[in-house]
Design an enzyme around this catalytic site. Structure first.
Site, PDB file in Angstrom:
ATOM      1  N   ARG A  44       0.861  -1.181   0.000  1.00 30.71           N
ATOM      2  CA  ARG A  44       0.000   0.000   0.000  1.00 30.71           C
ATOM      3  C   ARG A  44       0.902   1.237   0.000  1.00 30.71           C
ATOM      4  O   ARG A  44       1.963   1.230   0.645  1.00 30.71           O
ATOM      5  CB  ARG A  44      -0.861   0.036   1.275  1.00 30.71           C
TER       6      ARG A  44
ATOM      7  N   HIS B 193      -0.994   0.293  -9.699  1.00 31.55           N
ATOM      8  CA  HIS B 193      -1.686  -0.619  -8.772  1.00 31.55           C
ATOM      9  C   HIS B 193      -2.350  -1.785  -9.519  1.00 31.55           C
ATOM     10  O   HIS B 193      -3.563  -1.973  -9.450  1.00 31.55           O
ATOM     11  CB  HIS B 193      -2.732   0.155  -7.939  1.00 31.55           C
TER      12      HIS B 193
END
Ligand code: GLV
Length: 306
Positions: free
Chosen positions: A221, A269
């Site tokens: 993250r 991502h």
């Protein structure tokens, strides 16, 4: 109408098609606007607006359509007694591992140097050696462990670190042994979940603890790293570069300085996306288990936050 999907539009579309295939008789709410909120017992979520689950007073299961559950636990309005389960999918581990292997190999075989040489029509034979890597996997849960095992079997030197002790085929560290782990490695692959403990973990403080100039790969993250510290560490030679799939702010803002840094590789991502078919299958199975009075699979421990 027991089920709702609350997610961004592109994911919702895919999941809806799959849901209708696997549960053709179930009515499905898309989003959270309904005049029958009391009927909803199971929500499938990815990045739901905070507070939007509050109106569902009869919820029995929250299913995370992502491997990480920080997006759910961030929402204080969710009652503590509702079980949260997450997707755990071998296909996701396959994708994540391949992504990490790609990032490692591009670096190890000096691909970027050869790409630069190609731009100059330059034959760079014998100018670059294979790098001798000592790869540290920070976070050896389901995804991190799969990548670590694969790299180990490929013949790389691999070290692992996790919160709690793990039996592994490669040397691994845990708990307060983070510095020992950092002393061993020159590639750092971050696969930890985002928790209060890991927030901002990849910062100047940690980079200063590295024994060798190290290549950073972050697929966990963005909030786990500090982008300005990464750039500074690259400038100072503490990091040799970074391969990043996640960012403090996503989408990565157009004016971010990361884009133009030649030592930083960026992907949006995509290291490991969820697969609609398996996600829906697991969500439905978990709900069926709850209806039968069984425990759902892959239930999240709220204290660990994974
Ligand atoms: C993606 O980042 C996920 O958590 O599945």
């Amino acid at each position: 109408m027991k089920f709702a999907i609350i997610a961004p539009e592109t994911q919702t579309k895919k999941w809806k098609v799959e849901f209708e295939k696997q549960a053709p008789r179930e009515e499905l709410l898309i989003g959270y606007e309904t005049d029958r909120p009391d009927e909803i017992e199971c929500v499938l979520v990815w990045g739901h607006p905070k507070g939007s689950l509050e109106k569902f007073k009869n919820l029995k299961l929250i299913f995370s359509m992502g491997a990480g559950v920080d997006h759910i636990l961030d929402d204080d309005s969710i009652p503590k007694d509702i079980p949260i389960s997450r997707i755990v999918d071998p296909q996701m581990a396959f994708s994540m591992t391949n992504y990490i292997v790609m990032a490692v190999l591009n670096y190890q075989r000096c691909l970027y140097d050869f790409q630069d040489a190609q731009k100059r029509n330059h034959w760079a034979q014998f100018e670059f050696d294979e790098k001798n890597l000592k790869i540290g996997i920070l976070g050896i849960g389901h995804l991190g462990l799969d990548a670590a095992n694969t790299l180990y079997r490929m013949g790389f030197e691999v070290f692992g670190y996790s919160n709690s002790r793990k039996e592994t085929i490669f040397p691994s560290f845990y708990g307060n042994q983070l510095s020992e782990f950092l002393n061993k490695i020159n590639v750092l692959v971050c696969t930890v979940p985002l928790t209060p403990k890991t927030k901002g973990l990849l910062s100047a403080k940690l980079f200063n603890d590295l024994a060798f100039p190290t290549y950073l790969i972050n697929v966990s993250r963005g909030a786990v790293h500090v982008e300005s510290d990464i750039m500074k560490a690259i400038k100072e030679g503490k990091l040799t570069g970074a391969f990043l799939d996640v960012f403090e702010k996503e989408p990565l803002p157009k004016d971010s300085l990361l884009w133009g840094n030649p030592k930083i590789k960026i992907t949006p991502h995509i290291a490991s996306l969820t697969y609609a078919k398996e996600s829906i299958r697991q969500a439905l199975e978990n709900f069926r288990r709850i209806e039968n009075g069984e425990k759902p699979l892959n239930e999240v421990n709220r204290d660990n936050m994974y």
